[in-house]
Design a protein around this motif. Structure first.
Motif, PDB file in Angstrom:
ATOM      1  N   ILE A 102       0.850  -1.071  -0.063  1.00  0.00           N
ATOM      2  CA  ILE A 102       0.071  -0.092   0.001  1.00  0.00           C
ATOM      3  C   ILE A 102       0.993   1.189  -0.061  1.00  0.00           C
ATOM      4  O   ILE A 102       1.791   1.495   0.434  1.00  0.00           O
ATOM      5  N   LEU A 103       0.704   2.138  -0.807  1.00  0.00           N
ATOM      6  CA  LEU A 103       1.423   3.305  -1.154  1.00  0.00           C
ATOM      7  C   LEU A 103       0.686   4.550  -0.642  1.00  0.00           C
ATOM      8  O   LEU A 103      -0.651   4.538  -1.107  1.00  0.00           O
ATOM      9  N   VAL A 104       1.403   5.573   0.049  1.00  0.00           N
ATOM     10  CA  VAL A 104       0.627   6.712   0.412  1.00  0.00           C
ATOM     11  C   VAL A 104       1.642   7.869  -0.017  1.00  0.00           C
ATOM     12  O   VAL A 104       2.754   7.938   0.296  1.00  0.00           O
ATOM     13  N   ASP A 105       0.985   8.565  -0.822  1.00  0.00           N
ATOM     14  CA  ASP A 105       1.886   9.710  -1.644  1.00  0.00           C
ATOM     15  C   ASP A 105       3.031   8.988  -2.548  1.00  0.00           C
ATOM     16  O   ASP A 105       4.091   9.788  -2.412  1.00  0.00           O
ATOM     17  N   GLY A 106       2.904   7.990  -2.877  1.00  0.00           N
ATOM     18  CA  GLY A 106       3.957   7.258  -3.458  1.00  0.00           C
ATOM     19  C   GLY A 106       5.044   6.535  -2.628  1.00  0.00           C
ATOM     20  O   GLY A 106       5.923   5.986  -3.140  1.00  0.00           O
ATOM     21  N   LYS A 107       4.885   6.475  -1.314  1.00  0.00           N
ATOM     22  CA  LYS A 107       5.855   5.996  -0.513  1.00  0.00           C
ATOM     23  C   LYS A 107       5.149   4.599   0.078  1.00  0.00           C
ATOM     24  O   LYS A 107       4.169   4.738   0.261  1.00  0.00           O
ATOM     25  N   ARG A 108       5.890   3.624   0.209  1.00  0.00           N
ATOM     26  CA  ARG A 108       5.448   2.201   0.583  1.00  0.00           C
ATOM     27  C   ARG A 108       5.176   2.343   2.232  1.00  0.00           C
ATOM     28  O   ARG A 108       5.843   2.739   2.992  1.00  0.00           O
ATOM     29  N   ALA A 109       3.800   2.344   2.562  1.00  0.00           N
ATOM     30  CA  ALA A 109       3.366   2.419   3.830  1.00  0.00           C
ATOM     31  C   ALA A 109       3.207   1.175   4.542  1.00  0.00           C
ATOM     32  O   ALA A 109       3.000   0.984   5.979  1.00  0.00           O
ATOM     33  N   GLY A 110       3.118   0.111   3.770  1.00  0.00           N
ATOM     34  CA  GLY A 110       2.860  -1.279   4.279  1.00  0.00           C
ATOM     35  C   GLY A 110       2.717  -2.317   3.096  1.00  0.00           C
ATOM     36  O   GLY A 110       2.895  -2.090   2.214  1.00  0.00           O
ATOM     37  N   LEU A 111       2.930  -3.642   3.762  1.00  0.00           N
ATOM     38  CA  LEU A 111       2.752  -4.595   2.691  1.00  0.00           C
ATOM     39  C   LEU A 111       1.910  -6.111   3.369  1.00  0.00           C
ATOM     40  O   LEU A 111       1.953  -6.102   4.807  1.00  0.00           O
ATOM     41  N   THR A 112       1.433  -6.712   2.631  1.00  0.00           N
ATOM     42  CA  THR A 112       1.271  -7.950   3.012  1.00  0.00           C
ATOM     43  C   THR A 112       1.863  -9.285   2.163  1.00  0.00           C
ATOM     44  O   THR A 112       1.498  -8.968   1.008  1.00  0.00           O
ATOM     45  N   ALA A 113       2.573  -9.989   2.585  1.00  0.00           N
ATOM     46  CA  ALA A 113       3.406 -11.033   1.937  1.00  0.00           C
ATOM     47  C   ALA A 113       2.761 -12.243   1.805  1.00  0.00           C
ATOM     48  O   ALA A 113       1.992 -12.860   2.666  1.00  0.00           O
ATOM     49  N   TYR A 114       2.831 -12.925   0.704  1.00  0.00           N
ATOM     50  CA  TYR A 114       2.395 -14.226   0.289  1.00  0.00           C
ATOM     51  C   TYR A 114       3.077 -15.107  -0.235  1.00  0.00           C
ATOM     52  O   TYR A 114       4.443 -14.633  -0.964  1.00  0.00           O
ATOM     53  N   ARG A 115       2.779 -16.411  -0.588  1.00  0.00           N
ATOM     54  CA  ARG A 115       3.563 -17.279  -1.490  1.00  0.00           C
ATOM     55  C   ARG A 115       2.481 -18.147  -2.029  1.00  0.00           C
ATOM     56  O   ARG A 115       1.347 -18.427  -1.328  1.00  0.00           O
ATOM     57  N   ASP A 116       2.324 -18.511  -3.278  1.00  0.00           N
ATOM     58  CA  ASP A 116       1.426 -19.488  -3.940  1.00  0.00           C
ATOM     59  C   ASP A 116       1.698 -20.833  -3.895  1.00  0.00           C
ATOM     60  O   ASP A 116       3.086 -21.211  -3.955  1.00  0.00           O
ATOM     61  N   ARG A 117       0.841 -21.478  -3.268  1.00  0.00           N
ATOM     62  CA  ARG A 117       0.876 -22.909  -3.403  1.00  0.00           C
ATOM     63  C   ARG A 117      -0.230 -23.588  -4.198  1.00  0.00           C
ATOM     64  O   ARG A 117      -1.440 -23.876  -3.786  1.00  0.00           O
ATOM     65  N   GLY A 118       0.043 -23.891  -5.344  1.00  0.00           N
ATOM     66  CA  GLY A 118      -1.149 -24.243  -6.328  1.00  0.00           C
ATOM     67  C   GLY A 118      -2.052 -23.205  -6.454  1.00  0.00           C
ATOM     68  O   GLY A 118      -1.785 -21.972  -6.854  1.00  0.00           O
ATOM     69  N   GLU A 119      -3.201 -23.497  -6.055  1.00  0.00           N
ATOM     70  CA  GLU A 119      -4.469 -22.417  -6.508  1.00  0.00           C
ATOM     71  C   GLU A 119      -4.535 -21.713  -5.186  1.00  0.00           C
ATOM     72  O   GLU A 119      -5.468 -21.066  -5.032  1.00  0.00           O
ATOM     73  N   GLN A 120      -3.708 -21.806  -4.117  1.00  0.00           N
ATOM     74  CA  GLN A 120      -3.718 -21.357  -2.833  1.00  0.00           C
ATOM     75  C   GLN A 120      -2.802 -20.016  -2.710  1.00  0.00           C
ATOM     76  O   GLN A 120      -1.578 -20.358  -3.345  1.00  0.00           O
ATOM     77  N   ARG A 121      -3.331 -18.920  -2.363  1.00  0.00           N
ATOM     78  CA  ARG A 121      -2.317 -17.765  -1.937  1.00  0.00           C
ATOM     79  C   ARG A 121      -2.284 -17.921  -0.560  1.00  0.00           C
ATOM     80  O   ARG A 121      -3.403 -17.548   0.270  1.00  0.00           O
ATOM     81  N   VAL A 122      -1.141 -18.224   0.097  1.00  0.00           N
ATOM     82  CA  VAL A 122      -0.891 -18.079   1.300  1.00  0.00           C
ATOM     83  C   VAL A 122      -0.222 -17.093   2.052  1.00  0.00           C
ATOM     84  O   VAL A 122       0.886 -16.757   1.640  1.00  0.00           O
ATOM     85  N   PHE A 123      -1.118 -16.316   2.687  1.00  0.00           N
ATOM     86  CA  PHE A 123      -0.872 -15.112   3.280  1.00  0.00           C
ATOM     87  C   PHE A 123      -0.057 -15.372   4.841  1.00  0.00           C
ATOM     88  O   PHE A 123      -0.517 -15.943   5.570  1.00  0.00           O
ATOM     89  N   PHE A 124       1.198 -14.923   4.929  1.00  0.00           N
ATOM     90  CA  PHE A 124       1.985 -15.131   6.198  1.00  0.00           C
ATOM     91  C   PHE A 124       2.583 -13.922   6.875  1.00  0.00           C
ATOM     92  O   PHE A 124       3.023 -14.192   7.896  1.00  0.00           O
TER      93      PHE A 124
END
Length: 121
Positions: free
Chosen positions: A21-43
């Motif tokens: 998520i960017l605020v005024d062009g600066k990264r303010a946060g993130l949510t990281a994931y890895r894909d496992r087949g048809e699953q998106r695993v948020f960690f």
């Protein structure tokens, strides 16, 4: 007179396997994931302290999960924030899979492999 700030923007960054998520062009946060087949695993989800209390984490996760739906994948909420968000937002229940020991073992291997790739021996 100050210029009004631009509304926060959420982007999927495939190369880094995360949504930012960017605020005024600066990264303010993130949510990281890895894909496992048809699953998106948020960690992992985080918002920089400078942007805390603005509802950015909720917006970030809402837009990330909406993107998962559009992509035809399923959600696995290993991240406590994503899991708590899903408890409050049942509109994603139909595409949410439970966190199982198998998923956790797979994720541990994925993240361990990532660390070994970045750290010289």
């Amino acid at each position: 007179m100050s210029q009004p700030s631009i509304a926060p923007v959420v982007e999927r960054v495939d190369a880094r396997k995360r949504y930012e998520i960017l605020v005024d062009g600066k990264r303010a946060g993130l949510t990281a994931y890895r894909d496992r087949g048809e699953q998106r695993v948020f960690f992992h989800t985080e918002v920089d302290d400078a942007f805390a209390g603005q509802g950015l984490a909720s917006r970030l996760v809402q837009e990330a999960l909406t993107d998962v739906r559009k992509s035809g994948k399923r959600i696995v909420p290993v991240c406590p924030y994503v899991a708590a968000f899903l408890e409050r937002h049942d509109e994603f229940a139909d595409i949410t899979d439970p966190v199982t020991p198998d998923v956790l073992q797979w994720l541990d291997t994925e993240l361990t492999d990532l660390l070994h790739q970045r750290l010289p021996l």
